[in-house]
Design an enzyme around this catalytic site. Structure first.
Site, PDB file in Angstrom:
ATOM      1  N   MET A 183       1.132  -1.121  -0.182  1.00 28.02           N
ATOM      2  CA  MET A 183      -0.098  -0.001  -0.051  1.00 28.02           C
ATOM      3  C   MET A 183       0.901   1.292  -0.018  1.00 28.02           C
ATOM      4  O   MET A 183       2.027   1.376   0.727  1.00 28.02           O
ATOM      5  CB  MET A 183      -0.851   0.039   1.393  1.00 28.02           C
ATOM      6  N   ASP A 187      -0.257   5.823  -0.979  1.00 30.45           N
ATOM      7  CA  ASP A 187      -0.991   6.792  -0.685  1.00 30.45           C
ATOM      8  C   ASP A 187      -2.399   6.631  -0.358  1.00 30.45           C
ATOM      9  O   ASP A 187      -3.066   5.667  -1.165  1.00 30.45           O
ATOM     10  CB  ASP A 187      -0.956   7.743  -1.980  1.00 30.45           C
ATOM     11  N   GLU A 213       3.764  16.243  -5.852  1.00 29.98           N
ATOM     12  CA  GLU A 213       2.887  15.230  -5.761  1.00 29.98           C
ATOM     13  C   GLU A 213       1.584  15.543  -5.096  1.00 29.98           C
ATOM     14  O   GLU A 213       1.814  16.371  -3.943  1.00 29.98           O
ATOM     15  CB  GLU A 213       3.297  13.814  -5.489  1.00 29.98           C
TER      16      GLU A 213
HETATM   17  C1  FRU Z   1       3.224   9.313  -4.089  1.00 31.34           C
HETATM   18  C2  FRU Z   1       2.881   8.889  -5.510  1.00 31.34           C
HETATM   19  C3  FRU Z   1       2.015   9.663  -6.528  1.00 31.34           C
HETATM   20  C4  FRU Z   1       1.375   8.464  -7.729  1.00 31.34           C
HETATM   21  C5  FRU Z   1       1.414   7.363  -6.870  1.00 31.34           C
HETATM   22  C6  FRU Z   1       1.795   6.023  -7.357  1.00 31.34           C
HETATM   23  O1  FRU Z   1       3.549   8.703  -3.305  1.00 31.34           O
HETATM   24  O2  FRU Z   1       4.151   8.833  -6.485  1.00 31.34           O
HETATM   25  O3  FRU Z   1       2.438  10.772  -7.128  1.00 31.34           O
HETATM   26  O4  FRU Z   1       0.188   8.978  -8.253  1.00 31.34           O
HETATM   27  O5  FRU Z   1       2.352   7.592  -5.404  1.00 31.34           O
HETATM   28  O6  FRU Z   1       1.407   4.893  -6.689  1.00 31.34           O
END
Ligand code: FRU
Length: 468
Positions: free
Chosen positions: A20, A22, A204
Protein backbone atom coordinates in the site's frame (compact mmCIF):
# COMPACT_ATOMS: atom_id res chain seq x y z
CA UNK A 1 -9.11 -11.34 10.47
CA UNK A 2 -6.44 -11.67 13.10
CA UNK A 3 -3.86 -9.04 12.09
CA UNK A 4 -1.49 -9.89 14.86
CA UNK A 5 1.80 -10.41 13.00
CA UNK A 6 5.02 -8.82 14.28
CA UNK A 7 4.88 -5.04 13.67
CA UNK A 8 1.24 -5.18 12.51
CA UNK A 9 -0.36 -1.82 13.39
CA UNK A 10 -3.12 -2.43 15.93
CA UNK A 11 -5.15 0.75 15.50
CA UNK A 12 -3.68 2.31 12.37
CA UNK A 13 -5.14 1.34 9.03
CA UNK A 14 -3.10 -1.19 7.06
CA UNK A 15 -4.05 -3.40 4.07
CA UNK A 16 -4.83 -7.05 4.85
CA UNK A 17 -1.78 -8.08 2.83
CA UNK A 18 0.54 -6.78 0.09
CA UNK A 19 1.70 -3.31 -0.86
CA UNK A 20 0.00 0.00 0.00
CA UNK A 21 1.04 3.62 -0.51
CA UNK A 22 -0.96 6.88 -0.77
CA UNK A 23 -4.46 7.31 0.65
CA UNK A 24 -6.85 8.03 -2.24
CA UNK A 25 -10.42 9.09 -2.87
CA UNK A 26 -11.35 9.83 0.72
CA UNK A 27 -15.00 10.78 0.79
CA UNK A 28 -17.82 10.65 3.33
CA UNK A 29 -21.15 9.32 2.13
CA UNK A 30 -24.28 8.08 3.83
CA UNK A 31 -22.77 7.26 7.20
CA UNK A 32 -19.47 5.90 5.90
CA UNK A 33 -15.98 7.32 5.57
CA UNK A 34 -14.38 5.78 2.50
CA UNK A 35 -10.67 5.22 2.30
CA UNK A 36 -9.20 4.07 -0.99
CA UNK A 37 -5.47 3.57 -1.35
CA UNK A 38 -2.68 2.86 -3.80
CA UNK A 39 -2.54 -0.92 -3.78
CA UNK A 40 -0.67 -3.70 -5.55
CA UNK A 41 -2.55 -6.92 -4.73
CA UNK A 42 0.10 -9.24 -6.21
CA UNK A 43 3.18 -8.25 -4.23
CA UNK A 44 4.40 -6.45 -1.14
CA UNK A 45 6.46 -3.98 -3.15
CA UNK A 46 5.16 -1.24 -5.46
CA UNK A 47 3.88 -2.34 -8.88
CA UNK A 48 0.85 -1.98 -11.18
CA UNK A 49 -1.41 0.21 -9.08
CA UNK A 50 -5.02 -0.49 -8.15
CA UNK A 51 -7.28 1.29 -5.67
CA UNK A 52 -7.76 -0.77 -2.52
CA UNK A 53 -10.84 0.12 -0.48
CA UNK A 54 -12.07 0.23 3.11
CA UNK A 55 -14.93 1.92 4.96
CA UNK A 56 -15.45 3.09 8.51
CA UNK A 57 -18.39 4.51 10.42
CA UNK A 58 -16.18 6.37 12.89
CA UNK A 59 -12.66 6.59 11.36
CA UNK A 60 -11.44 4.21 14.07
CA UNK A 61 -12.73 0.75 13.15
CA UNK A 62 -12.24 -0.21 9.50
CA UNK A 63 -13.89 -2.77 7.26
CA UNK A 64 -11.82 -4.01 4.34
CA UNK A 65 -13.66 -4.16 1.01
CA UNK A 66 -12.69 -5.65 -2.37
CA UNK A 67 -10.38 -3.75 -4.73
CA UNK A 68 -12.34 -0.85 -6.24
CA UNK A 69 -10.37 0.11 -9.35
CA UNK A 70 -8.26 -2.12 -11.60
CA UNK A 71 -5.78 -1.09 -14.29
CA UNK A 72 -7.27 -1.02 -17.82
CA UNK A 73 -6.15 -0.18 -21.35
CA UNK A 74 -5.48 3.42 -20.25
CA UNK A 75 -2.97 2.31 -17.64
CA UNK A 76 -2.43 1.70 -13.95
CA UNK A 77 -4.56 3.60 -11.45
CA UNK A 78 -2.46 6.20 -9.66
CA UNK A 79 -3.53 8.58 -6.90
CA UNK A 80 -6.60 10.79 -6.97
CA UNK A 81 -9.74 11.85 -5.16
CA UNK A 82 -13.47 11.19 -4.99
CA UNK A 83 -16.51 13.45 -4.76
CA UNK A 84 -20.27 13.07 -4.44
CA UNK A 85 -21.91 14.63 -7.49
CA UNK A 86 -25.00 15.92 -5.64
CA UNK A 87 -26.32 17.96 -8.59
CA UNK A 88 -25.61 15.18 -11.08
CA UNK A 89 -23.44 17.54 -13.14
CA UNK A 90 -21.78 14.51 -14.74
CA UNK A 91 -25.03 12.73 -15.60
CA UNK A 92 -23.47 9.56 -14.16
CA UNK A 93 -26.02 9.23 -11.34
CA UNK A 94 -29.24 11.02 -10.51
CA UNK A 95 -30.05 13.84 -8.10
CA UNK A 96 -31.89 11.32 -5.91
CA UNK A 97 -29.00 8.88 -5.97
CA UNK A 98 -25.91 10.92 -6.79
CA UNK A 99 -22.85 9.18 -8.14
CA UNK A 100 -19.67 8.82 -6.16
CA UNK A 101 -17.10 9.87 -8.75
CA UNK A 102 -13.41 8.99 -8.51
CA UNK A 103 -10.96 11.23 -10.38
CA UNK A 104 -7.50 9.66 -10.70
CA UNK A 105 -4.39 9.38 -12.84
CA UNK A 106 -3.91 6.71 -15.48
CA UNK A 107 -0.25 5.79 -15.70
CA UNK A 108 0.45 4.04 -18.99
CA UNK A 109 3.55 1.85 -18.42
CA UNK A 110 3.96 1.17 -22.16
CA UNK A 111 4.05 4.86 -23.02
CA UNK A 112 6.56 5.39 -20.23
CA UNK A 113 8.80 2.59 -21.51
CA UNK A 114 8.66 4.00 -25.03
CA UNK A 115 9.98 7.31 -23.74
CA UNK A 116 6.77 9.24 -24.39
CA UNK A 117 5.94 12.33 -22.35
CA UNK A 118 2.15 11.88 -22.36
CA UNK A 119 1.79 8.65 -20.37
CA UNK A 120 -0.03 10.21 -17.41
CA UNK A 121 -3.65 11.28 -18.01
CA UNK A 122 -6.67 11.82 -15.78
CA UNK A 123 -9.66 9.49 -15.80
CA UNK A 124 -12.89 9.08 -13.90
CA UNK A 125 -14.97 6.15 -12.64
CA UNK A 126 -18.27 6.13 -10.81
CA UNK A 127 -20.36 4.16 -8.37
CA UNK A 128 -24.05 4.47 -7.56
CA UNK A 129 -24.05 1.83 -4.81
CA UNK A 130 -22.04 3.45 -2.02
CA UNK A 131 -18.70 2.64 -3.60
CA UNK A 132 -19.30 -1.12 -3.73
CA UNK A 133 -19.07 -1.48 -7.50
CA UNK A 134 -17.38 0.82 -9.97
CA UNK A 135 -17.72 1.60 -13.67
CA UNK A 136 -15.01 3.23 -15.74
CA UNK A 137 -16.29 6.26 -17.69
CA UNK A 138 -16.26 5.27 -21.36
CA UNK A 139 -14.81 8.57 -22.57
CA UNK A 140 -11.59 8.19 -20.54
CA UNK A 141 -9.16 9.84 -20.29
CA UNK A 142 -10.92 13.12 -19.49
CA UNK A 143 -7.75 15.20 -19.28
CA UNK A 144 -4.57 14.73 -21.28
CA UNK A 145 -1.27 16.34 -20.42
CA UNK A 146 0.57 19.15 -22.17
CA UNK A 147 3.54 16.81 -22.79
CA UNK A 148 4.93 16.74 -19.27
CA UNK A 149 5.79 13.33 -17.82
CA UNK A 150 4.70 14.11 -14.27
CA UNK A 151 1.05 15.04 -14.60
CA UNK A 152 -0.91 13.46 -11.80
CA UNK A 153 -2.78 13.12 -8.52
CA UNK A 154 -5.99 15.12 -9.19
CA UNK A 155 -7.75 16.42 -6.07
CA UNK A 156 -11.19 17.79 -6.89
CA UNK A 157 -13.71 19.86 -4.91
CA UNK A 158 -16.92 21.74 -5.70
CA UNK A 159 -16.36 25.51 -5.67
CA UNK A 160 -19.75 27.01 -4.75
CA UNK A 161 -18.85 30.60 -5.70
CA UNK A 162 -18.06 29.74 -9.32
CA UNK A 163 -20.39 26.75 -9.64
CA UNK A 164 -17.56 24.62 -10.94
CA UNK A 165 -15.43 21.67 -9.96
CA UNK A 166 -11.83 22.68 -9.30
CA UNK A 167 -8.95 20.24 -9.79
CA UNK A 168 -5.48 20.66 -8.30
CA UNK A 169 -2.92 18.64 -10.21
CA UNK A 170 0.77 17.98 -9.58
CA UNK A 171 2.76 18.81 -12.70
CA UNK A 172 6.46 18.09 -12.10
CA UNK A 173 7.49 21.15 -10.07
CA UNK A 174 4.26 23.10 -9.96
CA UNK A 175 0.59 22.75 -9.16
CA UNK A 176 -1.82 23.40 -12.03
CA UNK A 177 -5.49 24.21 -11.45
CA UNK A 178 -8.27 23.16 -13.81
CA UNK A 179 -12.04 23.76 -13.75
CA UNK A 180 -15.00 21.76 -15.00
CA UNK A 181 -18.80 22.08 -14.98
CA UNK A 182 -19.31 18.30 -15.11
CA UNK A 183 -16.13 16.42 -14.05
CA UNK A 184 -15.64 15.47 -17.72
CA UNK A 185 -14.62 18.63 -19.62
CA UNK A 186 -11.68 20.38 -18.00
CA UNK A 187 -10.24 23.86 -18.66
CA UNK A 188 -6.81 25.01 -17.53
CA UNK A 189 -6.89 27.88 -15.00
CA UNK A 190 -3.46 28.69 -13.58
CA UNK A 191 -0.16 27.46 -12.13
CA UNK A 192 1.31 27.76 -8.67
CA UNK A 193 5.08 27.55 -8.08
CA UNK A 194 6.54 30.33 -5.91
CA UNK A 195 10.32 30.71 -6.11
CA UNK A 196 10.91 30.15 -2.39
CA UNK A 197 9.03 26.84 -2.06
CA UNK A 198 10.73 23.48 -1.45
CA UNK A 199 11.78 21.88 -4.74
CA UNK A 200 14.06 19.08 -3.57
CA UNK A 201 11.98 16.54 -5.47
CA UNK A 202 8.97 16.08 -7.70
CA UNK A 203 5.69 17.67 -6.55
CA UNK A 204 2.88 15.20 -5.85
CA UNK A 205 -0.55 14.81 -4.25
CA UNK A 206 -1.86 18.38 -3.89
CA UNK A 207 -4.95 19.35 -1.88
CA UNK A 208 -6.61 22.80 -1.80
CA UNK A 209 -9.25 23.62 0.83
CA UNK A 210 -10.45 26.50 3.01
CA UNK A 211 -10.09 26.70 6.79
CA UNK A 212 -11.47 29.31 9.15
CA UNK A 213 -9.68 30.58 12.27
CA UNK A 214 -11.43 30.92 15.63
CA UNK A 215 -11.81 34.63 14.82
CA UNK A 216 -13.75 33.79 11.69
CA UNK A 217 -11.05 34.54 9.13
CA UNK A 218 -10.96 32.15 6.18
CA UNK A 219 -7.76 31.24 4.35
CA UNK A 220 -7.03 28.60 1.73
CA UNK A 221 -4.48 25.87 2.41
CA UNK A 222 -2.56 24.11 -0.35
CA UNK A 223 -0.79 20.83 0.41
CA UNK A 224 2.08 19.74 -1.81
CA UNK A 225 3.91 16.52 -1.11
CA UNK A 226 7.49 16.37 -2.33
CA UNK A 227 9.81 13.45 -2.84
CA UNK A 228 12.69 13.63 -2.13
CA UNK A 229 13.49 16.90 -0.35
CA UNK A 230 11.68 16.46 2.97
CA UNK A 231 13.21 17.78 6.20
CA UNK A 232 14.37 14.28 7.26
CA UNK A 233 15.34 13.20 3.76
CA UNK A 234 13.01 11.53 1.29
CA UNK A 235 9.29 12.22 1.34
CA UNK A 236 7.36 14.96 3.16
CA UNK A 237 4.44 17.35 2.73
CA UNK A 238 4.81 21.13 2.58
CA UNK A 239 1.85 23.45 2.85
CA UNK A 240 1.02 26.98 1.77
CA UNK A 241 -1.50 29.41 3.24
CA UNK A 242 -3.17 31.99 1.04
CA UNK A 243 -6.20 32.98 -0.98
CA UNK A 244 -8.03 31.30 -3.84
CA UNK A 245 -10.31 33.37 -6.07
CA UNK A 246 -11.69 30.56 -8.20
CA UNK A 247 -8.84 30.82 -10.70
CA UNK A 248 -5.56 31.47 -8.93
CA UNK A 249 -4.03 30.52 -5.60
CA UNK A 250 -1.74 33.18 -4.05
CA UNK A 251 0.22 32.63 -0.87
CA UNK A 252 0.23 35.22 1.86
CA UNK A 253 3.08 33.49 3.69
CA UNK A 254 6.64 33.38 2.43
CA UNK A 255 8.42 30.45 4.02
CA UNK A 256 8.40 26.69 3.68
CA UNK A 257 6.08 25.01 6.19
CA UNK A 258 5.99 21.28 6.88
CA UNK A 259 2.76 19.56 7.71
CA UNK A 260 4.67 16.97 9.70
CA UNK A 261 8.35 17.05 10.63
CA UNK A 262 8.72 13.29 10.95
CA UNK A 263 10.14 10.97 8.33
CA UNK A 264 6.90 9.05 7.83
CA UNK A 265 3.90 11.08 6.78
CA UNK A 266 3.50 11.42 3.03
CA UNK A 267 0.92 12.02 0.30
CA UNK A 268 -1.77 12.88 2.85
CA UNK A 269 -4.92 14.71 1.77
CA UNK A 270 -8.34 15.47 3.27
CA UNK A 271 -11.82 13.91 3.13
CA UNK A 272 -14.41 15.40 0.84
CA UNK A 273 -18.16 15.72 1.49
CA UNK A 274 -17.80 15.75 5.30
CA UNK A 275 -21.20 17.02 6.54
CA UNK A 276 -21.37 20.70 7.45
CA UNK A 277 -22.83 19.70 10.80
CA UNK A 278 -19.49 18.04 11.50
CA UNK A 279 -17.51 20.90 10.04
CA UNK A 280 -14.11 19.31 10.47
CA UNK A 281 -11.37 19.11 7.85
CA UNK A 282 -10.21 15.50 8.22
CA UNK A 283 -6.82 14.25 7.11
CA UNK A 284 -4.98 10.98 6.77
CA UNK A 285 -1.45 10.41 5.45
CA UNK A 286 0.61 7.46 4.30
CA UNK A 287 2.90 6.51 7.21
CA UNK A 288 5.87 5.79 5.01
CA UNK A 289 8.82 7.26 3.17
CA UNK A 290 9.86 6.33 -0.37
CA UNK A 291 13.48 6.04 0.86
CA UNK A 292 12.74 2.67 2.49
CA UNK A 293 9.00 1.88 2.40
CA UNK A 294 9.54 -1.10 0.10
CA UNK A 295 12.11 -2.77 2.35
CA UNK A 296 10.62 -2.37 5.84
CA UNK A 297 10.65 -5.72 7.70
CA UNK A 298 6.91 -6.46 7.62
CA UNK A 299 5.05 -9.38 6.15
CA UNK A 300 2.62 -10.12 4.46
CA UNK A 301 1.68 -6.42 4.11
CA UNK A 302 3.66 -3.21 3.80
CA UNK A 303 2.72 0.22 5.13
CA UNK A 304 0.04 1.83 7.25
CA UNK A 305 -1.76 5.17 7.43
CA UNK A 306 -1.34 7.83 10.14
CA UNK A 307 -4.13 8.21 12.66
CA UNK A 308 -6.87 10.41 11.17
CA UNK A 309 -6.31 14.03 12.17
CA UNK A 310 -8.43 17.15 12.17
CA UNK A 311 -6.84 20.32 10.79
CA UNK A 312 -7.20 23.75 12.33
CA UNK A 313 -5.96 27.20 11.38
CA UNK A 314 -4.56 29.59 13.95
CA UNK A 315 -3.22 33.09 13.57
CA UNK A 316 0.24 33.71 14.99
CA UNK A 317 1.25 37.36 14.83
CA UNK A 318 1.19 38.19 11.12
CA UNK A 319 1.51 34.58 10.17
CA UNK A 320 -0.75 31.56 10.24
CA UNK A 321 -0.13 28.09 11.53
CA UNK A 322 -1.85 24.87 10.60
CA UNK A 323 -2.57 22.59 13.55
CA UNK A 324 -3.05 18.82 13.20
CA UNK A 325 -4.84 17.01 16.01
CA UNK A 326 -5.64 13.35 16.46
CA UNK A 327 -9.41 13.03 16.00
CA UNK A 328 -11.58 12.87 19.14
CA UNK A 329 -12.99 9.51 18.07
CA UNK A 330 -9.64 7.91 18.96
CA UNK A 331 -10.58 8.29 22.63
CA UNK A 332 -12.79 5.25 22.08
CA UNK A 333 -9.64 3.18 22.02
CA UNK A 334 -8.78 4.01 25.62
CA UNK A 335 -8.95 0.82 27.65
CA UNK A 336 -7.56 1.97 30.95
CA UNK A 337 -6.11 5.12 32.35
CA UNK A 338 -3.12 5.41 34.64
CA UNK A 339 -1.45 8.31 36.34
CA UNK A 340 2.24 8.38 35.47
CA UNK A 341 4.08 9.21 38.65
CA UNK A 342 7.83 9.49 38.83
CA UNK A 343 10.44 9.18 36.17
CA UNK A 344 10.62 5.47 35.45
CA UNK A 345 7.47 3.70 34.49
CA UNK A 346 6.72 0.16 33.45
CA UNK A 347 4.25 0.21 30.55
CA UNK A 348 1.51 -2.39 30.75
CA UNK A 349 0.65 -2.23 27.08
CA UNK A 350 2.40 -1.73 23.74
CA UNK A 351 -0.49 0.43 22.50
CA UNK A 352 -0.44 3.72 24.36
CA UNK A 353 -1.59 7.28 24.37
CA UNK A 354 0.62 9.46 26.58
CA UNK A 355 -0.46 12.94 27.62
CA UNK A 356 2.55 14.71 29.08
CA UNK A 357 3.35 18.17 30.40
CA UNK A 358 6.89 19.45 30.20
CA UNK A 359 8.52 21.42 32.98
CA UNK A 360 10.89 23.41 30.79
CA UNK A 361 12.17 23.47 27.25
CA UNK A 362 14.73 20.79 28.08
CA UNK A 363 13.21 17.37 28.37
CA UNK A 364 13.97 13.79 27.49
CA UNK A 365 11.69 10.82 26.99
CA UNK A 366 12.95 7.32 26.42
CA UNK A 367 10.95 4.25 25.42
CA UNK A 368 12.99 1.08 25.77
CA UNK A 369 12.70 -2.71 25.87
CA UNK A 370 14.69 -5.55 27.44
CA UNK A 371 16.93 -5.81 24.34
CA UNK A 372 18.15 -2.27 24.99
CA UNK A 373 16.31 -1.06 21.91
CA UNK A 374 15.05 2.46 22.40
CA UNK A 375 13.40 5.50 20.97
CA UNK A 376 14.56 8.80 22.41
CA UNK A 377 12.65 12.06 22.15
CA UNK A 378 14.42 15.18 23.38
CA UNK A 379 13.64 18.84 23.37
CA UNK A 380 15.61 22.06 23.79
CA UNK A 381 14.75 25.67 22.99
CA UNK A 382 15.38 25.27 19.27
CA UNK A 383 14.51 21.73 18.35
CA UNK A 384 12.54 18.60 18.94
CA UNK A 385 14.57 15.52 18.17
CA UNK A 386 13.52 11.90 17.75
CA UNK A 387 16.38 9.43 17.65
CA UNK A 388 15.52 6.02 16.23
CA UNK A 389 19.11 4.92 15.63
CA UNK A 390 18.75 2.15 18.24
CA UNK A 391 15.02 1.65 17.94
CA UNK A 392 15.08 -1.99 16.80
CA UNK A 393 15.59 -3.45 13.32
CA UNK A 394 17.30 -0.65 11.40
CA UNK A 395 19.62 -2.34 8.93
CA UNK A 396 17.18 -2.66 6.00
CA UNK A 397 18.21 0.77 4.78
CA UNK A 398 21.23 2.91 5.48
CA UNK A 399 19.43 6.15 6.22
CA UNK A 400 16.72 4.71 8.43
CA UNK A 401 18.69 4.87 11.68
CA UNK A 402 18.46 8.63 11.88
CA UNK A 403 17.77 11.36 14.36
CA UNK A 404 14.87 13.42 13.13
CA UNK A 405 15.25 17.06 14.02
CA UNK A 406 12.27 19.40 13.93
CA UNK A 407 12.83 23.11 14.17
CA UNK A 408 10.49 24.52 16.83
CA UNK A 409 10.37 28.01 15.27
CA UNK A 410 9.50 29.83 18.51
CA UNK A 411 7.06 27.18 19.63
CA UNK A 412 7.55 26.59 23.38
CA UNK A 413 6.79 22.96 24.05
CA UNK A 414 4.25 22.66 26.87
CA UNK A 415 2.35 19.48 26.16
CA UNK A 416 3.08 16.33 24.23
CA UNK A 417 0.40 13.91 23.10
CA UNK A 418 1.97 10.69 21.92
CA UNK A 419 0.34 7.80 20.10
CA UNK A 420 2.36 4.62 20.21
CA UNK A 421 1.41 1.60 18.10
CA UNK A 422 3.33 -1.61 17.46
CA UNK A 423 5.55 0.01 14.83
CA UNK A 424 4.89 3.74 14.90
CA UNK A 425 4.97 6.86 17.04
CA UNK A 426 3.11 10.12 16.45
CA UNK A 427 4.05 13.14 18.56
CA UNK A 428 1.70 16.13 18.75
CA UNK A 429 3.16 19.25 20.40
CA UNK A 430 0.83 21.76 22.14
CA UNK A 431 -2.34 20.38 20.64
CA UNK A 432 -0.95 20.06 17.14
CA UNK A 433 1.32 23.10 16.64
CA UNK A 434 4.06 20.72 15.53
CA UNK A 435 3.77 17.07 14.59
CA UNK A 436 6.33 14.34 14.16
CA UNK A 437 5.38 10.93 12.77
CA UNK A 438 7.86 8.09 12.61
CA UNK A 439 7.95 4.30 12.25
CA UNK A 440 10.17 1.79 14.06
CA UNK A 441 10.58 -1.97 14.40
CA UNK A 442 11.53 -3.07 17.94
CA UNK A 443 12.03 -6.84 18.41
CA UNK A 444 9.83 -6.60 21.48
CA UNK A 445 7.42 -3.85 22.52
CA UNK A 446 8.95 -0.97 24.44
CA UNK A 447 7.81 -1.48 28.02
CA UNK A 448 9.98 0.99 29.94
CA UNK A 449 9.28 4.69 29.88
CA UNK A 450 11.79 7.17 31.30
CA UNK A 451 10.94 10.82 31.67
CA UNK A 452 13.20 13.76 32.47
CA UNK A 453 12.05 17.36 32.58
CA UNK A 454 8.32 16.63 32.84
CA UNK A 455 5.76 17.62 35.47
CA UNK A 456 5.52 15.09 38.32
CA UNK A 457 2.19 13.73 37.24
CA UNK A 458 1.09 12.80 33.72
CA UNK A 459 -1.45 10.57 32.10
CA UNK A 460 -1.13 7.35 30.16
CA UNK A 461 -3.87 5.34 28.51
CA UNK A 462 -3.58 1.79 27.25
CA UNK A 463 -5.33 1.51 23.93
CA UNK A 464 -7.34 -1.33 22.45
CA UNK A 465 -6.58 -3.05 19.20
CA UNK A 466 -9.19 -2.45 16.51
CA UNK A 467 -8.84 -6.04 15.32
CA UNK A 468 -9.80 -7.90 18.50
C1 FRU B 1 3.06 9.49 -4.32
C2 FRU B 1 2.91 8.86 -5.70
C3 FRU B 1 1.92 9.63 -6.53
C4 FRU B 1 1.46 8.58 -7.51
C5 FRU B 1 1.46 7.35 -6.68
C6 FRU B 1 1.82 6.11 -7.42
O1 FRU B 1 3.55 8.62 -3.35
O2 FRU B 1 4.18 8.79 -6.32
O3 FRU B 1 2.44 10.78 -7.14
O4 FRU B 1 0.20 8.89 -8.04
O5 FRU B 1 2.38 7.55 -5.63
O6 FRU B 1 1.64 4.96 -6.64
Amino acid sequence: LVFNEPFRPQYHFSPPSQWMNDPNGMVYWDGEYHLFYQYYPDSNVWGPMHWGHAVSKDLVYWEHLPVALYPDENGWIFSGSAVIDHQNTSGLGTKENPAMVAIFTFHDPVGEKNGRDDFQTQGIAYSTDKGRTWTMYEGNPVLKGPGIKDFRDPKVFWHTESNLWIMSLAVKDKISFYASPNLIDWTYLSDFNPAWAAYGGVWECPDLFPLTTEDGETKWILFVSINPGGPQGGSATQYFIGDFDGTTFKTTTQSVKWLDWGADNYAGVTWSNVPETDGRRLFIGWMGNWNYAQVVPTHPWRSAMTVPRSLHLSKKGDDYLLLSRPIEELKKLRASQAEIKGEKIQLENELMELDLRTKSSDFRLELANAFGEKLVLTGDKENLRLDRSQSGIIDFEKGFANAQIASLNEIAVETLTIYLDRSSIEVFVNGGELVLTSIQFPKQPYDKLRLEGFEPSNRAYSLKSIWR
